[in-house]
Design a protein around this motif. Structure first.
Motif, PDB file in Angstrom:
ATOM      1  N   GLN A   1     -30.055 -20.296  10.527  1.00 59.05           N
ATOM      2  CA  GLN A   1     -30.813 -20.247   9.278  1.00 59.05           C
ATOM      3  C   GLN A   1     -31.869 -21.353   9.308  1.00 59.05           C
ATOM      4  O   GLN A   1     -31.616 -22.454   9.785  1.00 59.05           O
TER       5      GLN A   1
ATOM      6  N   GLU B   1     -35.891 -24.111   1.961  1.00 55.09           N
ATOM      7  CA  GLU B   1     -35.045 -24.090   0.763  1.00 55.09           C
ATOM      8  C   GLU B   1     -35.811 -24.006  -0.543  1.00 55.09           C
ATOM      9  O   GLU B   1     -35.195 -23.826  -1.605  1.00 55.09           O
TER      10      GLU B   1
ATOM     11  N   TYR C   1     -34.947 -21.556  -3.252  1.00 52.09           N
ATOM     12  CA  TYR C   1     -33.802 -21.720  -4.140  1.00 52.09           C
ATOM     13  C   TYR C   1     -34.090 -22.597  -5.358  1.00 52.09           C
ATOM     14  O   TYR C   1     -33.222 -22.717  -6.226  1.00 52.09           O
TER      15      TYR C   1
ATOM     16  N   LEU D   1     -28.041 -25.374  -2.940  1.00 51.74           N
ATOM     17  CA  LEU D   1     -27.877 -23.922  -2.945  1.00 51.74           C
ATOM     18  C   LEU D   1     -28.054 -23.333  -1.546  1.00 51.74           C
ATOM     19  O   LEU D   1     -27.371 -22.371  -1.176  1.00 51.74           O
ATOM     20  N   GLU D   2     -28.961 -23.925  -0.775  1.00 52.80           N
ATOM     21  CA  GLU D   2     -29.126 -23.516   0.622  1.00 52.80           C
ATOM     22  C   GLU D   2     -27.801 -23.636   1.371  1.00 52.80           C
ATOM     23  O   GLU D   2     -27.399 -22.723   2.108  1.00 52.80           O
TER      24      GLU D   2
ATOM     25  N   HIS E   1     -25.200 -20.954   0.291  1.00 51.25           N
ATOM     26  CA  HIS E   1     -25.463 -19.640   0.880  1.00 51.25           C
ATOM     27  C   HIS E   1     -25.143 -19.626   2.375  1.00 51.25           C
ATOM     28  O   HIS E   1     -24.579 -18.643   2.885  1.00 51.25           O
TER      29      HIS E   1
ATOM     30  N   GLN F   1     -22.442 -11.260   6.667  1.00 53.08           N
ATOM     31  CA  GLN F   1     -23.541 -11.689   5.802  1.00 53.08           C
ATOM     32  C   GLN F   1     -24.571 -12.434   6.647  1.00 53.08           C
ATOM     33  O   GLN F   1     -24.272 -13.470   7.224  1.00 53.08           O
TER      34      GLN F   1
ATOM     35  N   ALA G   1     -29.707 -16.223   4.924  1.00 54.65           N
ATOM     36  CA  ALA G   1     -30.664 -15.867   3.870  1.00 54.65           C
ATOM     37  C   ALA G   1     -32.109 -16.063   4.326  1.00 54.65           C
ATOM     38  O   ALA G   1     -33.011 -15.366   3.867  1.00 54.65           O
TER      39      ALA G   1
END
Length: 367
Positions: A131, A135, A138, A316-317, A320, A331, A334
């Motif tokens: 990833q 960020e 977010y 939040l990064e 996720h 998953q 993101a």
């Protein structure tokens, strides 16, 4: 408490590396644990050890990333070292016999060629998630504006304008961030965030870039090993997208007297939305209702446990990415490697446009 601990190693524990450390400490109850750090800079090692002790987290400290990888201690690796080191470190992680999931700070790499090599190499390792640390997606006002755009409230997006008026670049270890050769250039180093957002809001890939910028105020009186910094401190950048939408970046890094650091405007054929950071508000209106119909929304995310340097977006990064790691392949990340590649390509095209005084196509920098 999560059933299984996910063990993190951090490569590069300067300012951003320690910021990641703090964010992960707030995910301790979710099963995140920092177990190792790697950095050749002894003062940074010491600061990381102090941080670990404050969290009562025993860590192992390594001088180099290869030693940390060989230790077998980590499930996940965060790459928060200087930009010019990303390529070599990422290739070493991807090619290591033990799979390590990776969260790499922006920019993915400093050149398009290096980004493409990383993308290709990672494609051969389906057992690894990578990833990219873009960020800003977010930040609560930005996330709320994205929801508004996705809902169709604004209609078909035609224009995206992003203004960042802020303070100069901070001092980093050995002043590595003062030179384009190390950073990729300001429009790669800093502005890949905004080119990523433009692409999200436009809902299309970029085709052409035109830019004007310069070194007009900051760092002109600084000297490092006989060299004056060459990083630009202001620019205008226009990006044209394949669906006809246009984006514009207005960057100024000598404007500390701004109420908001970022102001984002998205205009569709039936409405307009705006996000303001750090004020934390979103405004949305329609052509039909006019000025009197503009609504103001306070954008908050109650999930955020730590605001940190980026208004809760780094926290939040990590939430996720931890969920993606735990999903064991179900998953996807993101923000994937293609997102990282394109954000760098736009920045490289913008830097080239300033240098050559002409419009630059994305195809040109991708070849």
């Amino acid at each position: 408490m999560a059933d299984e601990t996910v063990k993190y190693g951090i490569i590069g524990v300067g300012m951003m590396g320690r910021e990641h450390f703090i964010n992960l400490s707030h995910l301790r109850s979710d099963g995140a644990a920092v177990v190792a750090v790697a950095d050749p800079h002894v003062p940074s090692q010491t600061l990381a050890q102090d941080l670990a002790e404050s969290f009562d987290w025993p860590i192992q400290v390594f001088s180099g990333h290869r030693e940390m990888l060989d230790s077998g201690l980590c499930d996940v690796v965060i790459v928060s070292s200087p930009n010019m080191t990303h390529y070599r470190i990422l290739m070493d992680i991807i090619n290591h016999p033990k799979p390590h999931h990776v969260l790499v700070e922006k920019p993915l790499c400093t050149t398009v060629a290096d980004c493409k090599e990383v993308v290709d190499a990672a494609g051969k390792r389906p057992d690894i998630l990578v990833q990219v640390g873009l960020e800003y997606r977010y930040m609560p006002p930005v996330a709320r504006l994205r929801e508004i755009v996705k809902s169709g409230t604004l209609g078909r997006v035609k224009m995206v304008a992003i203004r960042e008026h802020r303070f100069p670049f901070l001092v980093k270890v050995n002043n590595w961030n003062r030179f384009n050769v190390n950073t990729g250039g300001t429009l790669v180093e800093k502005c890949c965030h905004f080119f990523d957002l433009m692409r999200l809001f436009a809902g299309a890939n970029p085709v052409r870039v035109m830019a004007s910028g310069g070194v007009d105020v900051n760092h002109k009186d600084e000297l490092y090993d006989g060299k004056v910094p060459d990083i630009i401190d202001n620019a205008y950048v226009i990006v044209e997208f394949e669906n006809g939408a246009r984006g514009m970046l207005d960057l100024c890094m000598f404007s500390e007297g701004s109420k908001n650091e970022q102001e984002i405007s998205v205009v569709g054929d039936i409405g307009k939305g705006e996000a303001f950071v750090p004020e934390g508000i979103v405004r949305v209106g329609s052509r039909k209702a006019g000025r009197d119909g503009v609504q103001t929304i306070i954008a908050k995310n109650e999930q955020i446990k730590y605001d940190g340097l980026h208004h809760g977006s780094s926290y939040l990064e990590h939430v996720h990415f931890l969920a993606a790691v735990r999903s064991k392949g179900e998953q996807p990340p993101a923000v994937d490697l293609q997102d990282g590649l394109v954000s760098v390509a736009i920045g490289v095209a913008a830097q080239l446009s300033i240098e050559r005084g002409r419009m630059v196509t994305i195809e040109e920098v991708m070849d």
